[in-house]
Design an enzyme around this catalytic site. Structure first.
Site, PDB file in Angstrom:
ATOM      1  N   CYS A   1     -41.586  -9.347  -1.125  1.00 38.28           N
ATOM      2  CA  CYS A   1     -41.816  -7.918  -1.365  1.00 38.28           C
ATOM      3  C   CYS A   1     -42.123  -7.163  -0.079  1.00 38.28           C
ATOM      4  CB  CYS A   1     -42.949  -7.728  -2.373  1.00 38.28           C
ATOM      5  SG  CYS A   1     -43.298  -6.002  -2.695  1.00 38.28           S
TER       6      CYS A   1
ATOM      7  N   GLU B   1     -43.408  17.598 -17.796  1.00 40.93           N
ATOM      8  CA  GLU B   1     -43.943  18.303 -18.966  1.00 40.93           C
ATOM      9  C   GLU B   1     -43.041  18.112 -20.189  1.00 40.93           C
ATOM     10  OE1 GLU B   1     -43.944  22.713 -18.939  1.00 40.93           O
ATOM     11  OE2 GLU B   1     -42.866  22.531 -17.034  1.00 40.93           O
TER      12      GLU B   1
END
Ligand code: NDP
Length: 460
Positions: free
Chosen positions: A43, A442
């Site tokens: 990683c 939203e």
């Protein structure tokens, strides 16, 4: 514990091995970790971290294009691959140093060597040609890129080499339809490389929600990536500086580079597992129980070598749970059922919970809320890019079973949504949350009407 040199000997200093070693040491264990390449693991050294830096680099191109709509004129912009590589290498060296210091600071001894298990308490250090003993052994050796061994496969690279290419190729073919393939196709394309993605199946990102798969496919093509499905390489020939890839239908692709991103194999070979009798599954993964214990009671394994969910944060969790279980007398099993994840494709994907197909299989009728829209930024940039968000809801309990999104910052958004899904939030609780305006996110609390059910569509 004078009977052994160490309480814990960890093989592999990647995400899982480092976390387990440090936590075990914090509980008072005497710990050593062997690493044959670089401390930090895939990683940090040649995976998530440098990949994300490349992704940032690849987005600059579009940001420059988008600038015009906001009144900016950007002149003389050019990209230099060598600068990116040098800066990336510098950052990886810095992180590698931090990992080494953190291990040492925790009292963990780092042994730069290849380790092989000789018997259930003895580890052989290959280069140093000596044996050490440990009460517990943890295998955290990760995985390695798989290569399709067609004639000429030696001319191809994998993600390992992609991080160190001397020159950026003019053309590339990336094989595979999973995380790494779509991410690197986006990186190369964004950096100006003529990019082809070659996938054996019908649609990229198998296992993800179908709307994510088709939306990413469409958006990648809009950005200029050529996607070929239903084909694999038959052979690869080198002709001067060029590569000629013959596909399974006989067609030939001319390119400058070929990258395999067709999955990763657990690094379970050559560790002496057969000698001690550690059970290895047919796919090469080490078999473990819920506490990461192998078939041998003092030998444990965490991370990609166990092929459970091959993600860094999961390996870290497994490493921490192992240390807690074995060295703090507090058995902890990692819950692999709800894992939020991001794919750093262009555009980016964020996903948590089950797909629509999985939900229909499990529950029959499910409610689907879906919104596809153009992000506000693109009203001025003029870019033709769609954002898609989707919520899958259990019709009886109202529980949110899955959230899937594709568009800018999806990885950031899904981390927060993952908390709600993990807590078992209902759609009504999503709806009761006040919107943050104006944002794309939203939409997740303003979708009011479910999509028509498939049987209703069929009846129309
Ligand atoms: P994936 O398992 O995601 O995808 C492998 C792809 O290669 C699939 O499309 C698969 O096809 C295809 N494939 C497998 N074998 C062959 C073959 N012999 N010939 C042709 N195609 C083949 O693997 P990746 O290599 O992309 O990534 C490895 C793992 O690393 C991921 O599973 C993920 O867990 C992790 N990762 C996570 C990232 C993140 O969190 N953002 C980023 C990068 C990696 P099919 O679908 O038909 O099986």
């Amino acid at each position: 514990m004078a009977d052994y040199d160490y309480d814990l000997f960890t093989i592999g200093a990647g995400s899982g091995g480092v976390r387990a070693s440090r936590m075990a040491a914090s509980h008072g264990a005497k710990v050593a970790v062997a690493e044959e390449y670089r401390v930090g693991g895939t990683c940090v050294i040649r995976g998530c971290v440098p990949k994300k830096l490349f992704v940032y680099a690849s987005h600059v191109h579009e940001e420059i294009e988008d600038a015009a709509g906001f009144g900016w004129t950007v002149e003389g912009a050019r990209f230099d691959w060598k600068t990116l590589i040098a800066n990336k290498d510098q950052e990886i060296d810095r992180l590698n140093g931090i990992y080494i210091r953190n291990l040492a600071g925790s009292g963990v001894e780092i042994i730069e060597d290849r380790a092989i298990i000789k018997d259930k308490h003895t580890i052989h250090l290959v280069n140093q040609n000596r044996d050490v003993t440990a009460k517990y052994i943890l295998i955290a050796t990760g995985a390695t890129p798989n290569v399709h061994e067609v004639p000429g496969h030696e001319h191809a690279i994998t993600s390992n080499e992609a991080f160190h290419l001397e020159e950026l190729p003019k053309r590339i073919v990336v094989a595979g339809g999973g995380y790494i393939s779509v991410e690197f196709a986006g990186i190369f394309n964004g950096l100006g490389v003529e990019t082809t993605l070659l996938y054996r199946g019908e649609e990229i990102l198998r296992g993800f929600d179908d709307d994510l798969r088709t939306t990413l496919h469409t958006e990648m093509e809009k950005k200029g990536v050529r996607i070929i499905t239903g084909k694999v390489f038959d052979r690869i020939d080198k002709s001067g500086d060029e590569l000629h890839a013959t596909l399974s239908d006989g067609s030939v692709l001319e390119t400058d580079a070929i990258m395999f991103a067709i999955g990763r194999n657990p690094n379970s070979q050559g560790l002496g597992l057969e000698t001690v009798g550690v059970e290895v599954l047919p796919n090469g993964a080490i078999a473990v129980d819920a506490y990461s214990k192998t078939s041998i009671d003092n030998i444990y394994a965490v991370g990609d070598v166990t092929n459970r969910a091959n993600l860094t944060p999961v390996a870290i969790r497994e490493g921490a749970a192992f240390a807690e279980t074995v060295f703090n007398n507090n058995p902890v099993a990692v819950d692999h059922s709800i894992i939020p994840t991001a794919v750093f494709s262009s555009p980016e994907i964020g996903t948590v919970g089950i797909s629509e197909a999985e939900a229909r299989k499990a529950f029959g009728r499910v409610d689907i809320y879906k919104s596809t829209f153009r992000a506000m930024k693109h009203t001025l940039s003029g870019r033709d890019e769609k954002t898609m968000m989707k919520i899958i809801v259990h019709p009886q309990t109202d529980r949110v079973l899955g959230v899937h999104m594709i568009g800018p910052a999806s990885g950031e958004i899904i981390q927060a949504v993952g908390i709600a899904v993990q807590m078992g939030a209902t759609k009504a609780q999503f709806d009761a949350t006040v919107a943050v305006h104006p944002t794309a996110a939203e939409e997740l609390v303003t979708m009011k009407t479910p999509e028509p059910q498939p049987d209703a569509i069929a009846a129309d």
